[in-house]
Scaffold this motif. Structure first.
Motif, PDB file in Angstrom:
ATOM      1  N   GLU A  34       0.832  -1.200   0.000  1.00 56.41           N
ATOM      2  CA  GLU A  34       0.000   0.000   0.000  1.00 56.41           C
ATOM      3  C   GLU A  34       0.869   1.253   0.000  1.00 56.41           C
ATOM      4  OE1 GLU A  34      -2.804  -0.055   3.169  1.00 56.41           O
ATOM      5  OE2 GLU A  34      -3.889  -1.819   2.398  1.00 56.41           O
ATOM      6  N   GLN A  35       1.933   1.234   0.789  1.00 52.98           N
ATOM      7  CA  GLN A  35       2.847   2.376   0.830  1.00 52.98           C
ATOM      8  C   GLN A  35       3.554   2.526  -0.505  1.00 52.98           C
ATOM      9  OE1 GLN A  35       3.663   4.717   3.607  1.00 52.98           O
ATOM     10  NE2 GLN A  35       4.231   5.649   1.665  1.00 52.98           N
ATOM     11  N   GLN A  36       3.911   1.410  -1.104  1.00 51.07           N
ATOM     12  CA  GLN A  36       4.566   1.450  -2.409  1.00 51.07           C
ATOM     13  C   GLN A  36       3.643   2.084  -3.453  1.00 51.07           C
ATOM     14  OE1 GLN A  36       5.198  -2.259  -4.623  1.00 51.07           O
ATOM     15  NE2 GLN A  36       7.353  -1.697  -4.842  1.00 51.07           N
ATOM     16  N   GLU A  37       2.373   1.669  -3.433  1.00 47.97           N
ATOM     17  CA  GLU A  37       1.396   2.226  -4.370  1.00 47.97           C
ATOM     18  C   GLU A  37       1.194   3.715  -4.121  1.00 47.97           C
ATOM     19  OE1 GLU A  37      -1.474   2.554  -7.388  1.00 47.97           O
ATOM     20  OE2 GLU A  37       0.047   1.020  -6.996  1.00 47.97           O
ATOM     21  N   GLU A  38       1.201   4.102  -2.855  1.00 45.79           N
ATOM     22  CA  GLU A  38       1.022   5.517  -2.515  1.00 45.79           C
ATOM     23  C   GLU A  38       2.174   6.357  -3.057  1.00 45.79           C
ATOM     24  OE1 GLU A  38       0.532   8.394   1.427  1.00 45.79           O
ATOM     25  OE2 GLU A  38       0.157   6.223   1.584  1.00 45.79           O
ATOM     26  N   TYR A  39       3.393   5.867  -2.869  1.00 45.36           N
ATOM     27  CA  TYR A  39       4.553   6.578  -3.412  1.00 45.36           C
ATOM     28  C   TYR A  39       4.464   6.672  -4.938  1.00 45.36           C
ATOM     29  CZ  TYR A  39       7.253   6.624   0.970  1.00 45.36           C
ATOM     30  OH  TYR A  39       7.703   6.857   2.239  1.00 45.36           O
ATOM     31  N   LYS A  40       4.059   5.587  -5.555  1.00 44.84           N
ATOM     32  CA  LYS A  40       3.932   5.571  -7.012  1.00 44.84           C
ATOM     33  C   LYS A  40       2.934   6.625  -7.479  1.00 44.84           C
ATOM     34  CE  LYS A  40       1.794   2.740 -10.608  1.00 44.84           C
ATOM     35  NZ  LYS A  40       1.126   1.449 -10.899  1.00 44.84           N
ATOM     36  N   GLN A  41       1.757   6.663  -6.849  1.00 49.05           N
ATOM     37  CA  GLN A  41       0.732   7.617  -7.253  1.00 49.05           C
ATOM     38  C   GLN A  41       1.188   9.054  -6.994  1.00 49.05           C
ATOM     39  OE1 GLN A  41      -1.889   6.899  -9.046  1.00 49.05           O
ATOM     40  NE2 GLN A  41      -1.421   4.700  -8.934  1.00 49.05           N
ATOM     41  N   GLN A  42       1.866   9.282  -5.894  1.00 44.33           N
ATOM     42  CA  GLN A  42       2.391  10.614  -5.613  1.00 44.33           C
ATOM     43  C   GLN A  42       3.433  11.007  -6.663  1.00 44.33           C
ATOM     44  OE1 GLN A  42       3.884  10.353  -1.609  1.00 44.33           O
ATOM     45  NE2 GLN A  42       1.844  10.501  -0.678  1.00 44.33           N
ATOM     46  N   GLY A  43       4.228  10.027  -7.088  1.00 42.75           N
ATOM     47  CA  GLY A  43       5.218  10.286  -8.127  1.00 42.75           C
ATOM     48  C   GLY A  43       4.575  10.656  -9.450  1.00 42.75           C
ATOM     49  N   ILE A  44       3.476   9.973  -9.780  1.00 44.05           N
ATOM     50  CA  ILE A  44       2.764  10.274 -11.023  1.00 44.05           C
ATOM     51  C   ILE A  44       2.218  11.697 -10.989  1.00 44.05           C
ATOM     52  CG2 ILE A  44       0.723   9.684 -12.391  1.00 44.05           C
ATOM     53  CD1 ILE A  44       1.190   6.749 -11.527  1.00 44.05           C
ATOM     54  N   VAL A  45       1.663  12.097  -9.842  1.00 41.55           N
ATOM     55  CA  VAL A  45       1.135  13.455  -9.697  1.00 41.55           C
ATOM     56  C   VAL A  45       2.265  14.482  -9.827  1.00 41.55           C
ATOM     57  CG1 VAL A  45       0.053  15.078  -8.099  1.00 41.55           C
ATOM     58  CG2 VAL A  45      -0.838  12.755  -8.307  1.00 41.55           C
ATOM     59  N   ALA A  55       9.318  13.573  -8.441  1.00 42.00           N
ATOM     60  CA  ALA A  55       8.772  12.327  -8.978  1.00 42.00           C
ATOM     61  C   ALA A  55       9.809  11.209  -8.878  1.00 42.00           C
ATOM     62  CB  ALA A  55       8.341  12.518 -10.424  1.00 42.00           C
ATOM     63  N   LEU A  56      11.034  11.509  -9.255  1.00 46.52           N
ATOM     64  CA  LEU A  56      12.084  10.494  -9.221  1.00 46.52           C
ATOM     65  C   LEU A  56      12.369  10.047  -7.792  1.00 46.52           C
ATOM     66  CD1 LEU A  56      14.433  11.993 -11.945  1.00 46.52           C
ATOM     67  CD2 LEU A  56      13.242   9.795 -12.063  1.00 46.52           C
ATOM     68  N   ASP A  57      12.328  10.986  -6.858  1.00 41.91           N
ATOM     69  CA  ASP A  57      12.534  10.633  -5.453  1.00 41.91           C
ATOM     70  C   ASP A  57      11.436   9.686  -4.972  1.00 41.91           C
ATOM     71  OD1 ASP A  57      13.808  11.047  -2.760  1.00 41.91           O
ATOM     72  OD2 ASP A  57      11.842  11.918  -2.327  1.00 41.91           O
ATOM     73  N   LEU A  58      10.190   9.977  -5.355  1.00 44.42           N
ATOM     74  CA  LEU A  58       9.062   9.156  -4.930  1.00 44.42           C
ATOM     75  C   LEU A  58       9.093   7.778  -5.586  1.00 44.42           C
ATOM     76  CD1 LEU A  58       6.405  11.982  -4.982  1.00 44.42           C
ATOM     77  CD2 LEU A  58       7.003  10.621  -2.964  1.00 44.42           C
ATOM     78  N   PHE A  59       9.446   7.729  -6.869  1.00 46.66           N
ATOM     79  CA  PHE A  59       9.546   6.427  -7.530  1.00 46.66           C
ATOM     80  C   PHE A  59      10.668   5.603  -6.901  1.00 46.66           C
ATOM     81  CE2 PHE A  59       7.796   8.645 -11.515  1.00 46.66           C
ATOM     82  CZ  PHE A  59       6.486   8.321 -11.169  1.00 46.66           C
ATOM     83  N   GLY A  60      11.749   6.269  -6.534  1.00 43.23           N
ATOM     84  CA  GLY A  60      12.834   5.562  -5.860  1.00 43.23           C
ATOM     85  C   GLY A  60      12.383   4.977  -4.524  1.00 43.23           C
ATOM     86  N   LYS A  61      11.614   5.753  -3.764  1.00 40.01           N
ATOM     87  CA  LYS A  61      11.097   5.263  -2.481  1.00 40.01           C
ATOM     88  C   LYS A  61      10.163   4.072  -2.704  1.00 40.01           C
ATOM     89  CE  LYS A  61      11.404   9.598   0.123  1.00 40.01           C
ATOM     90  NZ  LYS A  61      10.636  10.700   0.776  1.00 40.01           N
ATOM     91  N   ALA A  62       9.362   4.163  -3.760  1.00 41.88           N
ATOM     92  CA  ALA A  62       8.448   3.052  -4.060  1.00 41.88           C
ATOM     93  C   ALA A  62       9.226   1.789  -4.384  1.00 41.88           C
ATOM     94  CB  ALA A  62       7.534   3.433  -5.228  1.00 41.88           C
TER      95      ALA A  62
END
Length: 324
Positions: A34-45, A55-62
């Motif tokens: 769920e956290q991974q999906e949240e980071y992914k969606q935040q990265g897309i936004v 975005a790259l930071d968030l995708f990296g966290k995901a």
């Protein structure tokens, strides 16, 4: 973004390239899809708003939450990461992600296509063609893939190379409705309208109703308004009206400067039970509203659109025009 999934769960054992380039695994087995999906969606936004570093930071966290395994979710995030890198101007880094994806799965036609498109944009025609040819080799009955490659190359001025892929698509065997429809589409792009009409009429005989829309386009180009209208009417009376077919009709009406009719088609498309191209339809609806002089409605629709797609610079420019 085109995706091709087989649902298979992959492990990193014995394969470190994808992990090194795409995943940057931290080694901590954090729980939390769920956290991974949240980071992914935040990265897309963030990517849509143009904040590529975020975005790259968030995708990296995901990707750090993968726990050492690579599945469909991790692959999907890698696609977004590559897109963010490209849009941020980090071309070689984006290519490196696609390198990892193709090495990880040599049968991944999407990654070959996307890497080829980067090379094409960089005017490295030799590498672009190498990647494009591999993509169609792996997905050799995907007409949209051939057409996408054609459009990319043609837009860059490589007309001869672009036509090569359309001609390859014409060699696809099969005489079903799907083949006839797409063969007709390709003949239309090539300007071979007699051959296109023949293929599309065959598709109609095989109950492919969307072929009528393309026939209407041909008859319009040939200034045969009666035949074009008959095809439009027959399509609208069919049981297979789609959002994409209505988009094509709306575009034809826009070209004919019949903006009220275009608006009606776009709104009908948005009202379909299944809308496969909502973003395109919503932008077209806004343009039609503006052409019809319904500026207040256009501004309202545009504001709603930008809430969902904040990074659409064309729409942002349109908003500035509407608010003047």
């Amino acid at each position: 973004m085109r995706e091709k999934r087989n649902g298979k769960k992959y492990r990193c054992a014995g394969y470190l390239c994808l992990a090194a380039v795409c995943l940057a695994l931290s080694g901590c087995a954090q729980s939390g899809k769920e956290q991974q999906e949240e980071y992914k969606q935040q990265g897309i936004v963030a990517m849509a708003s143009g904040d590529y570093d975020q975005a790259l930071d968030l995708f990296g966290k995901a990707l750090d939450l993968s726990g050492g395994s690579v599945g469909a979710q991790e692959i999907d995030i890698c696609y977004y990461k590559a897109a963010a890198l490209y849009q941020a101007g980090q071309i070689q880094e984006a290519i490196a992600v696609y390198d990892a994806l193709t090495e990880y799965d040599e049968q991944n036609a999407d990654a070959w296509f996307l890497r080829g498109s980067i090379y094409a944009g960089q005017r490295d025609l030799e590498k672009a063609l190498e990647n494009y040819r591999q993509a169609v080799k792996l997905d050799d009955e995907n007409y949209d893939l051939y057409i996408g490659i054609y459009e990319n190359l043609n837009a860059l001025g490589y007309q001869e190379e672009a036509a090569e892929f359309l001609n390859m698509a014409l060699e696809i065997e099969g005489d079903g409705a799907y083949n006839c429809l797409n063969r007709g589409r390709i003949y239309m792009i090539l300007g071979q309208y007699d051959a296109a009409e023949k293929a599309l009429l065959k598709a109609v005989d095989k109950k492919e109703d969307e072929a009528r829309v393309y026939l209407a386009q041909i008859y319009t180009l040939q200034q045969d308004a009666d035949s074009a209208q008959k095809m439009v009417d027959a399509y609208l009376e069919s049981k297979n009206v789609s959002s994409e077919g209505l988009t094509l009709l709306g575009n034809m009406a826009m070209d004919a400067q019949d903006y009220a009719q275009a608006l009606e088609y776009y709104q009908q498309g948005l009202a379909c039970a299944q809308v496969t191209n909502a973003r395109e339809l919503r932008k077209n609806e806004i343009a039609a509203l503006e052409r019809c002089g319904q500026y207040e409605d256009a501004q309202t629709k545009l504001a709603e659109y930008l809430e969902d797609y904040p990074g659409d610079q064309v729409a942002l420019q349109e908003q500035q025009l509407l608010t003047r």
